[in-house]
Motif scaffolding. Structure first.
Motif, PDB file in Angstrom:
ATOM      1  N   ARG A   1       0.850  -1.194   0.000  1.00  0.00           N
ATOM      2  CA  ARG A   1       0.000   0.000   0.000  1.00  0.00           C
ATOM      3  C   ARG A   1       0.885   1.243   0.000  1.00  0.00           C
ATOM      4  NH1 ARG A   1      -5.352  -1.673   0.837  1.00  0.00           N
ATOM      5  NH2 ARG A   1      -5.522  -3.634   1.981  1.00  0.00           N
TER       6      ARG A   1
ATOM      7  N   VAL B   1      -0.093   4.979   0.111  1.00  0.00           N
ATOM      8  CA  VAL B   1      -1.252   5.850   0.268  1.00  0.00           C
ATOM      9  C   VAL B   1      -1.062   7.145  -0.509  1.00  0.00           C
ATOM     10  CG1 VAL B   1      -2.667   7.131   1.911  1.00  0.00           C
ATOM     11  CG2 VAL B   1      -1.801   4.862   2.502  1.00  0.00           C
TER      12      VAL B   1
ATOM     13  N   ARG C   1      -1.622  -0.783  -4.022  1.00  0.00           N
ATOM     14  CA  ARG C   1      -2.898  -0.081  -3.866  1.00  0.00           C
ATOM     15  C   ARG C   1      -2.655   1.280  -3.222  1.00  0.00           C
ATOM     16  NH1 ARG C   1      -6.780  -4.998  -1.560  1.00  0.00           N
ATOM     17  NH2 ARG C   1      -6.254  -6.500  -3.201  1.00  0.00           N
TER      18      ARG C   1
ATOM     19  N   VAL D   1      -6.398   2.613   1.648  1.00  0.00           N
ATOM     20  CA  VAL D   1      -6.397   1.716   2.801  1.00  0.00           C
ATOM     21  C   VAL D   1      -7.817   1.238   3.078  1.00  0.00           C
ATOM     22  CG1 VAL D   1      -4.379   2.801   3.852  1.00  0.00           C
ATOM     23  CG2 VAL D   1      -6.671   3.643   4.419  1.00  0.00           C
TER      24      VAL D   1
END
Length: 241
Positions: free
Chosen positions: A74, A76, A92, A95
């Motif tokens: 992840r 962010v 990604r 979250v």
């Protein structure tokens, strides 16, 4: 989905009291060599190469199978994540900020058997199966959206809502968690890449299967200058003969 304000406590002062069989989560001191790896696929492969033997040794397991499509990096707010990587689910830019448990009990053995099939591993008899989840912070502390854990002792079955999660045309049951004022939430502030959170997603021995939910939360009120979170997480099927 309804939002509630909850108190999230610092778990570091009680880390020696935490148990995967009771609260459902703990903090482990363990350095990984791939924390600064920039290539997502290389990161995934190196991470599993390091973590599978560690998990096997830590739990004194007979064998361990990683869930390869559940290694998630992840980053962010990373608008530069290539679309192909987003689609593959490896990187990604967001979250999961809702309280959930990834596997309802009925899903544990099914997903374990499916992973064996996908990897061409012969299905073997076992006396116990656990799904263990690991979460490493890779960015410098403090992170803006750390992961919080709910003490499994404070969650009762009536707090849990069955839902179905679908990915790659495969469906399995998971749990969302109703808000309760008696829930006790914790996190490990200012995590470094030399440590990681370990939590239990499933245990075939129901007496050792705490209903510990988890969720990311916005911690920028406490740390206005918090750094964008970069993390890696993985799931492991842990077996005993």
């Amino acid at each position: 989905m309804v939002s509630y304000d909850v108190t999230i406590r610092d778990a570091r002062p009680i880390v020696d009291e935490l148990s995967l069989d009771s609260e459902g989560f703990t903090l482990i001191q363990h350095k990984i060599s791939c924390a600064n790896e920039s290539d997502p696929e290389v990161m995934r492969d190196r991470y599993l190469e390091e973590m599978v033997p560690f998990i096997k040794d830590y739990f004194k397991a007979s064998w361990v199978v990683p869930k390869k499509d559940a290694v998630i990096i992840r980053s962010v707010g990373a608008s530069s994540v290539p679309p192909a990587e987003k689609g593959a689910g490896l990187v990604r830019p967001y979250v999961a900020s809702f309280a959930h448990i990834d596997y309802a009990p009925i899903a544990g053995p099914v997903m374990a058997a499916r992973e064996d099939q996908l990897q061409g591993i012969p299905i073997r008899a076992y006396s116990r199966l656990m799904i263990i989840q690991a979460w490493h912070a890779l960015s410098e502390p403090p992170q803006d959206f750390p992961l919080a854990f709910c003490d499994g002792n404070s969650v009762v079955d009536t707090d849990l809502v069955d839902t179905v999660y679908e990915k790659y045309d495969v469906k399995h049951k998971t749990w969302l968690v109703h808000y309760s004022p008696v829930h006790r939430w914790y996190y490990f502030p200012e995590m470094s890449s030399d440590e990681f959170a370990l939590f239990k997603g499933y245990d075939s021995e129901d007496d050792h299967n705490p209903r510990s939910a988890h969720a990311a939360f916005d911690n920028r009120r406490a740390y206005p200058n918090a750094k964008p979170r970069r993390s890696v997480e993985a799931r492991f099927f842990v077996y005993y003969d």
